[in-house]
Design a protein around this motif. Structure first.
Motif, PDB file in Angstrom:
ATOM      1  N   VAL A  16      35.007  23.358  36.330  1.00  0.00           N
ATOM      2  CA  VAL A  16      34.529  24.096  37.459  1.00  0.00           C
ATOM      3  C   VAL A  16      35.900  24.968  37.772  1.00  0.00           C
ATOM      4  O   VAL A  16      35.618  26.171  38.434  1.00  0.00           O
ATOM      5  CB  VAL A  16      34.063  23.084  38.385  1.00  0.00           C
ATOM      6  N   MET A  17      36.924  24.279  38.073  1.00  0.00           N
ATOM      7  CA  MET A  17      38.203  25.056  38.417  1.00  0.00           C
ATOM      8  C   MET A  17      38.509  26.148  37.428  1.00  0.00           C
ATOM      9  O   MET A  17      38.721  27.244  37.820  1.00  0.00           O
ATOM     10  CB  MET A  17      39.291  24.228  38.546  1.00  0.00           C
ATOM     11  N   PHE A  19      36.466  27.811  35.941  1.00  0.00           N
ATOM     12  CA  PHE A  19      35.101  28.887  36.007  1.00  0.00           C
ATOM     13  C   PHE A  19      35.731  29.961  37.148  1.00  0.00           C
ATOM     14  O   PHE A  19      35.645  30.985  37.539  1.00  0.00           O
ATOM     15  CB  PHE A  19      34.051  28.296  36.071  1.00  0.00           C
ATOM     16  N   ILE A  20      36.011  28.822  38.482  1.00  0.00           N
ATOM     17  CA  ILE A  20      36.527  29.688  39.749  1.00  0.00           C
ATOM     18  C   ILE A  20      37.590  30.668  39.635  1.00  0.00           C
ATOM     19  O   ILE A  20      37.680  31.852  39.873  1.00  0.00           O
ATOM     20  CB  ILE A  20      36.655  28.636  40.924  1.00  0.00           C
ATOM     21  N   GLN A  21      38.477  30.224  38.651  1.00  0.00           N
ATOM     22  CA  GLN A  21      39.888  30.929  38.605  1.00  0.00           C
ATOM     23  C   GLN A  21      39.570  32.157  37.705  1.00  0.00           C
ATOM     24  O   GLN A  21      39.984  33.375  37.996  1.00  0.00           O
ATOM     25  CB  GLN A  21      40.971  30.169  37.632  1.00  0.00           C
ATOM     26  N   VAL A  23      36.616  33.642  37.941  1.00  0.00           N
ATOM     27  CA  VAL A  23      35.914  34.539  38.424  1.00  0.00           C
ATOM     28  C   VAL A  23      36.848  35.364  39.637  1.00  0.00           C
ATOM     29  O   VAL A  23      36.731  36.571  39.767  1.00  0.00           O
ATOM     30  CB  VAL A  23      34.774  34.097  39.549  1.00  0.00           C
ATOM     31  N   VAL A  24      37.901  34.644  40.120  1.00  0.00           N
ATOM     32  CA  VAL A  24      38.701  35.241  40.810  1.00  0.00           C
ATOM     33  C   VAL A  24      39.630  36.200  40.180  1.00  0.00           C
ATOM     34  O   VAL A  24      40.077  37.458  40.712  1.00  0.00           O
ATOM     35  CB  VAL A  24      39.834  34.038  41.577  1.00  0.00           C
TER      36      VAL A  24
END
Length: 91
Positions: A16-17, A19-21, A23-24
């Motif tokens: 999840v982290m 994926f978030i990284q 996207v950012v």
């Protein structure tokens, strides 16, 4: 049947982290690309007797990298100084 919070494994949280990284990072790169496309006019930066002419985006990126370099140097200097001050003298 339990109604408590679900417990995620470290592998799930890491995914999840990541994926978030991603996207950012993609949002940041998109903003940089948009800035570069919209700011193509040339400007001249003068420092003492030195002059540089180039697109706004290129000079902004150069300023960003020079700021990273100077910040890295300052942090390294303080880290080394703190390490020397906190060392115990040899008996």
């Amino acid at each position: 049947m339990t109604n408590g919070p679900s417990i995620r494994s470290p592998g799930e949280i890491g995914g999840v982290m990541r994926f978030i990284q991603a996207v950012v990072l993609l949002a940041f790169l998109g903003a940089v690309g948009l800035f570069a496309v919209q700011n193509t006019e040339a400007i001249t930066v003068t420092f003492w007797t030195w002059k540089a002419t180039g697109p706004v985006a290129l000079l902004a990126i150069a300023a960003y990298f020079l700021g990273m370099l100077s910040g890295w140097t300052v942090v390294s200097f303080f880290r080394r100084s703190l390490h020397k001050v906190s060392e115990r003298p040899a008996d």
